[in-house]
Design a protein around this motif. Structure first.
Motif, PDB file in Angstrom:
ATOM      1  N   PRO A  18       0.822  -1.213   0.000  1.00 25.98           N
ATOM      2  CA  PRO A  18       0.000   0.000   0.000  1.00 25.98           C
ATOM      3  C   PRO A  18       0.857   1.266   0.000  1.00 25.98           C
ATOM      4  O   PRO A  18       0.471   2.282  -0.577  1.00 25.98           O
ATOM      5  CB  PRO A  18      -0.815  -0.112   1.293  1.00 25.98           C
ATOM      6  N   GLN A  19       2.049   1.200   0.601  1.00 25.66           N
ATOM      7  CA  GLN A  19       2.939   2.358   0.621  1.00 25.66           C
ATOM      8  C   GLN A  19       3.380   2.731  -0.798  1.00 25.66           C
ATOM      9  O   GLN A  19       3.506   3.914  -1.118  1.00 25.66           O
ATOM     10  CB  GLN A  19       4.177   2.085   1.494  1.00 25.66           C
ATOM     11  N   THR A  20       3.607   1.729  -1.639  1.00 24.45           N
ATOM     12  CA  THR A  20       3.979   1.991  -3.032  1.00 24.45           C
ATOM     13  C   THR A  20       2.850   2.705  -3.755  1.00 24.45           C
ATOM     14  O   THR A  20       3.081   3.696  -4.465  1.00 24.45           O
ATOM     15  CB  THR A  20       4.325   0.681  -3.763  1.00 24.45           C
ATOM     16  N   ILE A  21       1.630   2.238  -3.560  1.00 30.52           N
ATOM     17  CA  ILE A  21       0.472   2.866  -4.206  1.00 30.52           C
ATOM     18  C   ILE A  21       0.331   4.305  -3.731  1.00 30.52           C
ATOM     19  O   ILE A  21       0.143   5.222  -4.535  1.00 30.52           O
ATOM     20  CB  ILE A  21      -0.823   2.074  -3.933  1.00 30.52           C
ATOM     21  N   ARG A  22       0.447   4.531  -2.432  1.00 26.17           N
ATOM     22  CA  ARG A  22       0.336   5.896  -1.903  1.00 26.17           C
ATOM     23  C   ARG A  22       1.452   6.792  -2.431  1.00 26.17           C
ATOM     24  O   ARG A  22       1.227   7.976  -2.721  1.00 26.17           O
ATOM     25  CB  ARG A  22       0.335   5.877  -0.377  1.00 26.17           C
ATOM     26  N   ALA A  23       2.648   6.249  -2.571  1.00 27.60           N
ATOM     27  CA  ALA A  23       3.763   7.032  -3.121  1.00 27.60           C
ATOM     28  C   ALA A  23       3.476   7.406  -4.571  1.00 27.60           C
ATOM     29  O   ALA A  23       3.762   8.534  -5.001  1.00 27.60           O
ATOM     30  CB  ALA A  23       5.068   6.242  -3.016  1.00 27.60           C
ATOM     31  N   TRP A  24       2.922   6.471  -5.348  1.00 26.93           N
ATOM     32  CA  TRP A  24       2.549   6.762  -6.731  1.00 26.93           C
ATOM     33  C   TRP A  24       1.484   7.851  -6.780  1.00 26.93           C
ATOM     34  O   TRP A  24       1.505   8.709  -7.649  1.00 26.93           O
ATOM     35  CB  TRP A  24       2.044   5.513  -7.433  1.00 26.93           C
ATOM     36  N   ILE A  25       0.536   7.802  -5.842  1.00 28.04           N
ATOM     37  CA  ILE A  25      -0.537   8.801  -5.799  1.00 28.04           C
ATOM     38  C   ILE A  25       0.057  10.176  -5.502  1.00 28.04           C
ATOM     39  O   ILE A  25      -0.222  11.144  -6.216  1.00 28.04           O
ATOM     40  CB  ILE A  25      -1.606   8.421  -4.756  1.00 28.04           C
ATOM     41  N   THR A  26       0.866  10.281  -4.460  1.00 26.66           N
ATOM     42  CA  THR A  26       1.393  11.587  -4.070  1.00 26.66           C
ATOM     43  C   THR A  26       2.377  12.152  -5.096  1.00 26.66           C
ATOM     44  O   THR A  26       2.519  13.360  -5.208  1.00 26.66           O
ATOM     45  CB  THR A  26       2.046  11.544  -2.676  1.00 26.66           C
ATOM     46  N   SER A  27       3.023  11.264  -5.869  1.00 23.84           N
ATOM     47  CA  SER A  27       3.949  11.741  -6.903  1.00 23.84           C
ATOM     48  C   SER A  27       3.237  12.037  -8.223  1.00 23.84           C
ATOM     49  O   SER A  27       3.850  12.544  -9.153  1.00 23.84           O
ATOM     50  CB  SER A  27       5.052  10.712  -7.144  1.00 23.84           C
ATOM     51  N   GLY A  28       1.948  11.693  -8.318  1.00 23.02           N
ATOM     52  CA  GLY A  28       1.184  11.968  -9.529  1.00 23.02           C
ATOM     53  C   GLY A  28       1.200  10.854 -10.563  1.00 23.02           C
ATOM     54  O   GLY A  28       0.632  11.001 -11.635  1.00 23.02           O
ATOM     55  N   LYS A  29       1.842   9.740 -10.241  1.00 25.81           N
ATOM     56  CA  LYS A  29       1.884   8.614 -11.184  1.00 25.81           C
ATOM     57  C   LYS A  29       0.530   7.942 -11.305  1.00 25.81           C
ATOM     58  O   LYS A  29       0.220   7.361 -12.339  1.00 25.81           O
ATOM     59  CB  LYS A  29       2.910   7.582 -10.733  1.00 25.81           C
ATOM     60  N   VAL A  30      -0.261   7.998 -10.241  1.00 28.08           N
ATOM     61  CA  VAL A  30      -1.601   7.415 -10.206  1.00 28.08           C
ATOM     62  C   VAL A  30      -2.577   8.516  -9.820  1.00 28.08           C
ATOM     63  O   VAL A  30      -2.352   9.236  -8.841  1.00 28.08           O
ATOM     64  CB  VAL A  30      -1.683   6.247  -9.192  1.00 28.08           C
ATOM     65  N   LYS A  31      -3.650   8.649 -10.592  1.00 24.34           N
ATOM     66  CA  LYS A  31      -4.685   9.640 -10.282  1.00 24.34           C
ATOM     67  C   LYS A  31      -5.611   9.053  -9.229  1.00 24.34           C
ATOM     68  O   LYS A  31      -6.084   7.923  -9.362  1.00 24.34           O
ATOM     69  CB  LYS A  31      -5.476   9.987 -11.526  1.00 24.34           C
ATOM     70  N   ALA A  32      -5.867   9.829  -8.182  1.00 23.70           N
ATOM     71  CA  ALA A  32      -6.745   9.369  -7.103  1.00 23.70           C
ATOM     72  C   ALA A  32      -7.455  10.564  -6.485  1.00 23.70           C
ATOM     73  O   ALA A  32      -7.043  11.710  -6.664  1.00 23.70           O
ATOM     74  CB  ALA A  32      -5.931   8.629  -6.047  1.00 23.70           C
ATOM     75  N   THR A  33      -8.516  10.267  -5.773  1.00 25.24           N
ATOM     76  CA  THR A  33      -9.287  11.283  -5.064  1.00 25.24           C
ATOM     77  C   THR A  33      -9.290  10.927  -3.593  1.00 25.24           C
ATOM     78  O   THR A  33      -9.440   9.763  -3.235  1.00 25.24           O
ATOM     79  CB  THR A  33     -10.737  11.319  -5.596  1.00 25.24           C
ATOM     80  N   LYS A  34      -9.143  11.940  -2.757  1.00 17.03           N
ATOM     81  CA  LYS A  34      -9.127  11.694  -1.322  1.00 17.03           C
ATOM     82  C   LYS A  34     -10.527  11.922  -0.753  1.00 17.03           C
ATOM     83  O   LYS A  34     -11.117  12.982  -0.927  1.00 17.03           O
ATOM     84  CB  LYS A  34      -8.122  12.606  -0.637  1.00 17.03           C
ATOM     85  N   PHE A  35     -11.055  10.894  -0.090  1.00 13.87           N
ATOM     86  CA  PHE A  35     -12.337  10.965   0.606  1.00 13.87           C
ATOM     87  C   PHE A  35     -12.028  10.877   2.090  1.00 13.87           C
ATOM     88  O   PHE A  35     -11.674   9.801   2.581  1.00 13.87           O
ATOM     89  CB  PHE A  35     -13.258   9.804   0.199  1.00 13.87           C
ATOM     90  N   GLY A  36     -12.100  11.988   2.790  1.00 14.13           N
ATOM     91  CA  GLY A  36     -11.709  11.979   4.199  1.00 14.13           C
ATOM     92  C   GLY A  36     -10.215  11.704   4.293  1.00 14.13           C
ATOM     93  O   GLY A  36      -9.404  12.411   3.713  1.00 14.13           O
ATOM     94  N   ARG A  37      -9.855  10.630   4.973  1.00 14.62           N
ATOM     95  CA  ARG A  37      -8.442  10.253   5.108  1.00 14.62           C
ATOM     96  C   ARG A  37      -7.984   9.249   4.062  1.00 14.62           C
ATOM     97  O   ARG A  37      -6.797   9.005   3.911  1.00 14.62           O
ATOM     98  CB  ARG A  37      -8.203   9.635   6.480  1.00 14.62           C
ATOM     99  N   ALA A  38      -8.916   8.632   3.349  1.00 10.40           N
ATOM    100  CA  ALA A  38      -8.573   7.529   2.445  1.00 10.40           C
ATOM    101  C   ALA A  38      -8.516   7.984   0.994  1.00 10.40           C
ATOM    102  O   ALA A  38      -9.364   8.737   0.527  1.00 10.40           O
ATOM    103  CB  ALA A  38      -9.595   6.407   2.585  1.00 10.40           C
TER     104      ALA A  38
END
Length: 71
Positions: A18-38
């Protein structure tokens, strides 16, 4: 209605942490939306990742494309 995945669900599906996925999200490699904390990733983005891949430099790593560095 669109299906959304958590970072943990995507990590489990891709056999990554999960840390890899979150790192990709914060670096912009993966597009994601934050709902609350998740963070949530759309099914369309999951499809893009699985079809195109993600290169080490964050660029889309398309299948069949020559991604060797030019010297």
């Amino acid at each position: 209605m669109a299906k959304w995945y958590t970072a943990e669900e995507l990590a489990e599906n891709l056999k990554l942490s999960p840390q890899t996925i979150r790192a990709w999200i914060t670096s912009g490699k993966v597009k994601a939306t934050k709902f609350g904390r998740a963070w949530r990733i759309t099914e369309a983005e999951v499809t893009r990742i699985t079809q195109e891949g993600i290169a080490d430099d964050g660029a889309v790593d398309a299948p069949g494309k020559d991604n060797t560095p030019k010297t």
